[in-house]
Design an enzyme around this catalytic site. Structure first.
Site, PDB file in Angstrom:
ATOM      1  N   HIS A   1       1.547  -3.503   3.024  1.00  0.00           N
ATOM      2  CA  HIS A   1       2.936  -3.024   3.025  1.00  0.00           C
ATOM      3  C   HIS A   1       3.923  -4.202   3.041  1.00  0.00           C
ATOM      4  CE1 HIS A   1       6.188  -0.147   4.364  1.00  0.00           C
ATOM      5  NE2 HIS A   1       6.665  -1.273   4.871  1.00  0.00           N
ATOM      6  N   GLU A   2       3.755  -5.085   4.021  1.00  0.00           N
ATOM      7  CA  GLU A   2       4.711  -6.189   4.174  1.00  0.00           C
ATOM      8  C   GLU A   2       4.628  -7.165   2.997  1.00  0.00           C
ATOM      9  OE1 GLU A   2       7.022  -5.942   6.314  1.00  0.00           O
ATOM     10  OE2 GLU A   2       6.147  -4.357   7.535  1.00  0.00           O
TER      11      GLU A   2
END
Lengths: 498, 498
Positions: free
Chosen positions: A263-264
């Site tokens: 995600h990041e």
């Protein structure tokens, strides 16, 4: 001054602002990752002062005049004009605020973050409540200075996702509920998928070793990116070649750090891939929170939760956890990481129930700003909503109201963009798959080629266009929530053999 | 303005300066530890700008006048007056420099650091040489603006250790050579001590686990301190409750990271223990580099290399390295970590040959500033001096001229303070041992009580007194190099049964 001189002034000003912004970003990254807690008061006071210096630069009367003047100057080329328009809009929203209140708010946010960290470590909302209350009061006051006929919460929603408001989000969430709630019902009644093996003991040390391999697979190159750990995973940056992400390891959950990393790293790629000519200016930021979350959620869900992704990575994961996963087939692992089940923590939620987590926050935010919900007893309000929407009893504040960092620094209006971004992502993926064999790339260690498509079609533009404009450029259509709903229906129908 | 109003002005100014200083320190820590390299140019340009803003604050004419006025104001209490005198002195040394040259120098130093990192990784001095040359030329130019009748190198020496100059350092190093050179000769001819077991393969992962235990023993509390890794270990801080150290792990050398950690934690304690009322002002810095190094070298050598220290810690170390150290007795380990032998790297050198490493750098610095040594071919000059003083052939630039970070940012005149500080430390330890049973404390996990003595007698004062003044307060005498020479003679006579 002629246009050239004015632009010189403008670019000098931009550079100065970017220096303060860089310092504040690095101080904040440091604060959230490694800074010793006992030094917080000393640091917070000083970073508030520096934020005030940036505020003074940004609200300088001469500069506001210059921006006003330049934005209508036909000699200014399109990129600059777009940036100048955005700066001017931002300046108008800021210049009305008394500086000392702005500085005090920045300091309050830092203190509130510190209180949140402490409260979360003790699973005790009462430690955080007084700060949350003050943050909300301050936000109401600061937004009150703007001359807008919108409600405060609508202004906040618009700040994070230009063009959005309660009415549109209500419609969006209603559309989601309409098809997701029955689907969740079907899944609940279907034959359940086994996932107990994901919650054994996975020593963090070994998780970190796998992470090193995963970061290589993601082509998250250490020359431009860096991963650290923090209580709440986040991504920050100073320029296209300096993007930082964090993750958080949980011993009893092997996929939490993995999926949060994917995600990041999605956020990080967005920043990294923006045209470097925009470095140091507002155009080097993603279009909107929804657009940013669309890229992170795209990586997390539409890539990180696929069978193709794990065809390449699963044997590696098994090699670090032979006892825990040696007997579990790829197929069973894939199913397990996609299982849908009501849960407490948004960042670890499956794709199907995730929007309900966001909806709960959205409803609470609306209530906090229209006066129907108070910070006092908010832990109980939170728990009641989890019971109502997800049918579960929140066992403590750490797994409940204290799980997310966002409210500690007054980021109200951000949460809805997670759901919106997730839906944007479905439409982007649909367009991408017309051109790319995504599964084949993921299976063959070519994650970077997927990123290249996103770079060329989305990332490179930064904040050059508004989100709806970009959506149309990339997909040829307006945003349509059905891409997401069709995707999720198809995925879960197949997974649970509904 | 009356005195009270002037002091208000002064304290407001102090606060602003401390905010910029904090930002620059955090940016620098970040740069040296985790910042992605490809973002360096973007960051360096902006941190140079912020350093320029601090420069403007520090050299503001009104402020310089205010400082001049306040330093002679009898109504100003002693602590403030001392700080004001120091600021005034610093302002006079700075105000003569054109701001644009100062900013350019800051940027050059950052770029030079980046070049040094790259050069060291490739063991290639030629990458670093052009930067070193420019740094030296710039330093000569900047110091040239001061109205001083001292030579530039003497000014530099004085900046790091007030009151010191070439003449005094020459005398100091001659005194060292007079007794150390014959002693080294005797050690060379004595029966050699076994130390091969220290240079086996010690997996860094296991070194890190032991480090966690060691940091606990050192009472290096994570609420006020933090350890990271960097190419060259260092200590930095923002306030008494925020002290950062770094270390560097070497797989084939189990004591390198350990002793460098004890060294850096010595620096960190100094800053942590300074009276918090000095936070944010010049008095919160250690007296001088020599005084700072006295505290780090005291921890490293007079505590970290003692039998008592290892009586507590050795079994723990063995438990992480049973294969490598299981059969090695405490006594043999103690002897091995104190073995004296000519070596390439200063930070890993034994106590006896260490001053020669410093002397080599001191002689080179003198030559660089009096024109007898040039940056071109300096790698060869370096190697020749190692041959002359230590009798060894430097195999490459990484183990030679590129080993230390100091010259990359123009810190000429710093090196001699390592030897001076080491000698200060011997005298302090002599005084401390009159009051404390240091060995018993170290053996019994009471490292903190040793630190408490240093806090009470030395650290708490910060920069309140000059180094010679403090030496007299603590030990009742002027500095006397024989404390160090007696100590080292006694230690090595016993160790090698001379």
């Amino acid at each position: 001054m002629n246009t050239k001189e004015k632009l010189k002034r403008y670019h000098d000003w931009l550079f100065k602002c970017s220096a303060y912004q860089m310092a504040l970003n690095i101080i904040d990254i440091d604060k959230q990752t490694v800074a010793p807690s006992a030094g917080a008061a000393y640091r917070d006071e000083r970073s508030a002062y520096l934020a005030g210096e940036l505020f003074s630069l940004e609200t300088d009367e001469e500069i506001v005049d210059l921006l006003k003047n330049l934005k209508d100057d036909p000699e200014v080329e399109a990129d600059d004009r777009r940036a100048i328009e955005l700066y001017y809009k931002k300046a108008l929203d800021t210049v009305c605020i008394p500086k000392e209140e702005f500085v005090a708010f920045k300091k309050l946010c830092d203190e509130s973050f510190d209180a949140w960290i402490l409260a979360k470590s003790k699973a005790d909302y009462s430690i955080f409540e007084p700060y949350l209350k003050r943050v909300i009061e301050s936000q109401k006051k600061l937004y009150g200075y703007r001359s807008s006929d919108k409600s405060i919460y609508n202004q906040m929603l618009d700040d994070f996702e230009p063009g959005m408001d309660e009415e549109k989000y209500d419609a969006f969430f209603n559309a989601l509920k309409e098809r997701l709630v029955p689907l969740i019902g079907k899944v609940t009644n279907a034959k359940q998928i086994r996932e107990d093996f994901l919650h054994q003991k996975f020593p963090i040390e070994d998780q970190k070793k796998f992470m090193d391999e995963l970061l290589k697979y993601l082509h998250f190159d250490s020359s431009w990116g860096y991963q650290n750990e923090s209580e709440h995973p986040f991504t920050s940056w100073t320029c296209e070649n300096d993007c930082r992400t964090t993750t958080k390891y949980i011993e009893s959950n092997v996929t939490s750090a993995i999926l949060s990393t994917v995600h990041e790293v999605g956020h990080a790629y967005y920043e990294h891939n923006i045209n470097p000519k925009y470095d140091g200016m507002i155009l080097s930021e993603g279009v909107s929170s929804g657009m940013h979350e669309s890229q992170s959620r795209l990586c997390e869900n539409y890539l990180g939760r696929t069978l193709a992704f794990w065809k390449y990575n699963y044997t590696k994961l098994q090699s670090y956890f032979p006892k825990q996963l040696g007997d579990i087939s790829l197929e069973d692992f894939y199913k397990a990481i996609n299982i849908s089940k009501p849960s407490f923590v948004r960042t670890e939620a499956d794709e199907l129930t995730y929007p309900l987590h966001v909806l709960i926050r959205y409803e609470i935010e609306k209530g906090l700003f229209n006066g129907t919900i108070s910070t006092e007893g908010l832990d109980k309000t939170w728990n009641a909503k989890y019971k109502e929407y997800l049918g579960i009893d929140v066992p403590n504040d750490k797994l409940g109201i204290l799980q997310d960092v966002h409210w500690s620094d007054g980021s109200f209006g951000y949460f809805p963009t997670y759901a919106m971004g997730t839906a944007f992502a479905a439409q982007y993926v649909h367009a991408m798959k017309k051109e790319l064999d995504v599964d084949s790339l993921l299976e063959n260690n070519k994650f970077n080629e997927v990123m290249d498509w996103l770079k060329k079609n989305i990332h490179t533009y930064g904040f050059r266009y508004e989100a709806p404009e970009l959506m149309k450029m990339v997909t040829g259509e307006e945003f349509n929530v059905n891409y997401f709903l069709d995707y999720i229906e198809e995925k879960y129908t197949k997974l649970y053999q509904l």
